[in-house]
Motif scaffolding. Structure first.
Motif, PDB file in Angstrom:
ATOM      1  N   GLY A 240       0.803  -1.222   0.000  1.00  0.00           N
ATOM      2  CA  GLY A 240       0.000   0.000   0.000  1.00  0.00           C
ATOM      3  C   GLY A 240       0.830   1.263   0.000  1.00  0.00           C
ATOM      4  N   LYS A 241       2.163   1.135  -0.035  1.00  0.00           N
ATOM      5  CA  LYS A 241       3.062   2.299  -0.056  1.00  0.00           C
ATOM      6  C   LYS A 241       3.917   2.265  -1.314  1.00  0.00           C
ATOM      7  CE  LYS A 241       3.647   3.072   4.949  1.00  0.00           C
ATOM      8  NZ  LYS A 241       2.726   2.036   5.476  1.00  0.00           N
ATOM      9  N   ASP A 242       4.168   3.444  -1.861  1.00  0.00           N
ATOM     10  CA  ASP A 242       5.106   3.536  -2.977  1.00  0.00           C
ATOM     11  C   ASP A 242       6.514   3.176  -2.504  1.00  0.00           C
ATOM     12  OD1 ASP A 242       3.394   4.138  -4.999  1.00  0.00           O
ATOM     13  OD2 ASP A 242       3.694   6.301  -4.910  1.00  0.00           O
ATOM     14  N   TYR A 243       6.876   3.696  -1.328  1.00  0.00           N
ATOM     15  CA  TYR A 243       8.189   3.392  -0.766  1.00  0.00           C
ATOM     16  C   TYR A 243       8.212   3.776   0.700  1.00  0.00           C
ATOM     17  CZ  TYR A 243       9.051   8.427  -1.206  1.00  0.00           C
ATOM     18  OH  TYR A 243       8.966   9.786  -1.101  1.00  0.00           O
ATOM     19  N   THR A 244       9.186   3.212   1.402  1.00  0.00           N
ATOM     20  CA  THR A 244       9.495   3.577   2.780  1.00  0.00           C
ATOM     21  C   THR A 244      11.003   3.711   2.895  1.00  0.00           C
ATOM     22  OG1 THR A 244       7.581   2.386   3.667  1.00  0.00           O
ATOM     23  CG2 THR A 244       9.351   2.895   5.202  1.00  0.00           C
ATOM     24  N   ALA A 245      11.476   4.765   3.530  1.00  0.00           N
ATOM     25  CA  ALA A 245      12.917   4.984   3.672  1.00  0.00           C
ATOM     26  C   ALA A 245      13.218   5.485   5.072  1.00  0.00           C
ATOM     27  CB  ALA A 245      13.420   5.982   2.637  1.00  0.00           C
ATOM     28  N   THR A 246      14.358   5.070   5.613  1.00  0.00           N
ATOM     29  CA  THR A 246      14.794   5.551   6.919  1.00  0.00           C
ATOM     30  C   THR A 246      16.289   5.840   6.886  1.00  0.00           C
ATOM     31  OG1 THR A 246      15.308   3.339   7.813  1.00  0.00           O
ATOM     32  CG2 THR A 246      13.055   4.145   8.107  1.00  0.00           C
ATOM     33  N   VAL A 247      16.722   6.768   7.728  1.00  0.00           N
ATOM     34  CA  VAL A 247      18.139   7.023   7.975  1.00  0.00           C
ATOM     35  C   VAL A 247      18.314   7.140   9.490  1.00  0.00           C
ATOM     36  CG1 VAL A 247      18.598   8.163   5.781  1.00  0.00           C
ATOM     37  CG2 VAL A 247      17.829   9.516   7.720  1.00  0.00           C
ATOM     38  N   ALA A 248      19.464   6.699   9.988  1.00  0.00           N
ATOM     39  CA  ALA A 248      19.718   6.755  11.433  1.00  0.00           C
ATOM     40  C   ALA A 248      21.212   6.825  11.675  1.00  0.00           C
ATOM     41  CB  ALA A 248      19.119   5.540  12.133  1.00  0.00           C
ATOM     42  N   LEU A 249      21.587   7.352  12.814  1.00  0.00           N
ATOM     43  CA  LEU A 249      22.980   7.353  13.245  1.00  0.00           C
ATOM     44  C   LEU A 249      23.014   7.102  14.747  1.00  0.00           C
ATOM     45  CD1 LEU A 249      23.468  10.347  14.745  1.00  0.00           C
ATOM     46  CD2 LEU A 249      23.457  11.088  12.365  1.00  0.00           C
ATOM     47  N   GLY A 250      24.110   6.531  15.218  1.00  0.00           N
ATOM     48  CA  GLY A 250      24.161   6.234  16.646  1.00  0.00           C
ATOM     49  C   GLY A 250      25.401   5.466  17.039  1.00  0.00           C
ATOM     50  N   TYR A 251      25.260   4.656  18.074  1.00  0.00           N
ATOM     51  CA  TYR A 251      26.378   3.975  18.726  1.00  0.00           C
ATOM     52  C   TYR A 251      26.160   2.472  18.680  1.00  0.00           C
ATOM     53  CZ  TYR A 251      29.330   2.314  22.596  1.00  0.00           C
ATOM     54  OH  TYR A 251      30.228   1.629  23.375  1.00  0.00           O
ATOM     55  N   GLY A 252      27.239   1.709  18.458  1.00  0.00           N
ATOM     56  CA  GLY A 252      27.176   0.258  18.451  1.00  0.00           C
ATOM     57  C   GLY A 252      28.275  -0.362  19.284  1.00  0.00           C
ATOM     58  N   ASN A 253      27.995  -1.535  19.886  1.00  0.00           N
ATOM     59  CA  ASN A 253      28.988  -2.232  20.697  1.00  0.00           C
ATOM     60  C   ASN A 253      28.563  -3.678  20.868  1.00  0.00           C
ATOM     61  OD1 ASN A 253      31.209  -2.749  22.317  1.00  0.00           O
ATOM     62  ND2 ASN A 253      30.980  -0.852  23.491  1.00  0.00           N
ATOM     63  N   ARG A 254      29.355  -4.455  21.582  1.00  0.00           N
ATOM     64  CA  ARG A 254      29.065  -5.870  21.830  1.00  0.00           C
ATOM     65  C   ARG A 254      28.534  -6.041  23.250  1.00  0.00           C
ATOM     66  NH1 ARG A 254      32.698 -10.132  19.084  1.00  0.00           N
ATOM     67  NH2 ARG A 254      31.264  -9.386  17.490  1.00  0.00           N
ATOM     68  N   LEU A 255      27.336  -6.642  23.344  1.00  0.00           N
ATOM     69  CA  LEU A 255      26.742  -6.896  24.650  1.00  0.00           C
ATOM     70  C   LEU A 255      27.349  -8.110  25.335  1.00  0.00           C
ATOM     71  CD1 LEU A 255      22.906  -6.357  24.066  1.00  0.00           C
ATOM     72  CD2 LEU A 255      24.443  -4.931  25.415  1.00  0.00           C
TER      73      LEU A 255
END
Length: 271
Positions: free
Chosen positions: A136-151
């Motif tokens: 039902g959507k032509d498109y969906t887009a996201t952008v994000a930035l943040g922090y990553g590590n090992r739990l």
């Protein structure tokens, strides 16, 4: 259909850019993700491609293609990841010889991780684009930035996470009726959380569970994608993958369901 076949051939072709493709084969379960990245450090591209094909010919004719890839670049300060997930299906309508597209979904994403401090600590920049003809959507887009590590890191298990804010953008297709005053183009803020759990089951078999969740901070759609898979090496760089994928949207378009599931069996080629 032709687009998917061309994409598959193109991805296989890039293996020639690895430092030594014959030596670059790794066996699932024998090396951890960290060891794989270290083995390919400095390579232009490495990773895996999976492909599935189902063709029925008889009382009912149909053709379905599944193409997925997970490709990396690993340099001194940056580790980049590129993903492609495509599904296409055609069915013969009432045995007339005319085909009707019953599934058409293309998802691409990229993520760059800038390494800081410890080897598993980084800042990331992420972007994705989804085109699903039947959502039902032509498109969906996201952008994000943040922090990553090992739990967690153990003898057989590793669990990594990413977390950070981002932006959401979607456009409802022209065939969908909207309520009075409702905008066809929607945008807002979100919080992205991603977890990846990997467990070595045996010498040639590994278990993977990847989940990403995007929580809207603007009262729009929340999205969750989860894939659980067992991958077992068959011969050289070829493995068999059994996977279960769950997709959830909190605010689907009219006449669309919130949850979508997929059970698959595909061949994975590692380069």
């Amino acid at each position: 259909m032709k687009k998917i076949i061309c994409l598959f051939c193109l991805i296989l072709a890039v293996k020639g850019y690895a430092s030594d493709p014959l030596k670059a084969f790794y066996k699932y379960g024998e090396l951890s993700d960290d060891e794989i990245h270290k083995l390919h450090e400095g390579d232009i591209l490495y990773g895996d491609v999976e492909f599935g094909l189902i063709a029925n010919n008889g009382n009912k004719k149909s053709t379905a293609f599944k193409l997925k890839s997970n490709v990396y670049q690993d340099f001194t300060q940056w580790r980049n990841q590129f993903k492609l997930d495509a599904l296409y299906r055609e069915d013969d309508v009432n045995d007339t010889g005319h085909n009707e597209v019953s599934a058409s979904r293309y998802f691409v994403s990229s993520q760059g991780n800038y390494k800081v401090g410890q080897d598993n600590e980084s800042f990331f920049l992420y972007a994705d684009y989804l085109n699903d003809k039947f959502s039902g959507k032509d498109y969906t887009a996201t952008v994000a930035l943040g922090y990553g590590n090992r739990l967690f890191e153990g003898r057989k298990d590793t669990i990594d996470f990413d977390i950070g804010p981002g932006l959401y953008l979607s456009k409802t297709d022209s065939d969908t009726e909207l309520a009075q005053g409702e905008a066809r183009l929607k945008q807002g803020q979100l919080l992205r959380i991603a977890l990846q759990w990997e467990r070595n089951i045996s010498k040639r078999t590994r278990f993977n569970h990847d989940v990403s969740m995007e929580v809207s901070l603007s009262g729009l759609n929340d999205r969750l994608i989860s894939e659980t898979a067992i991958v077992s090496q068959v011969l050289g760089g070829v493995s068999l993958k059994i996977s279960y994928t769950y997709r959830y949207n909190s605010q689907p378009e009219t006449d669309k369901v919130k949850a979508d599931t997929e059970l698959g069996a595909t061949l994975v080629y590692s380069f």
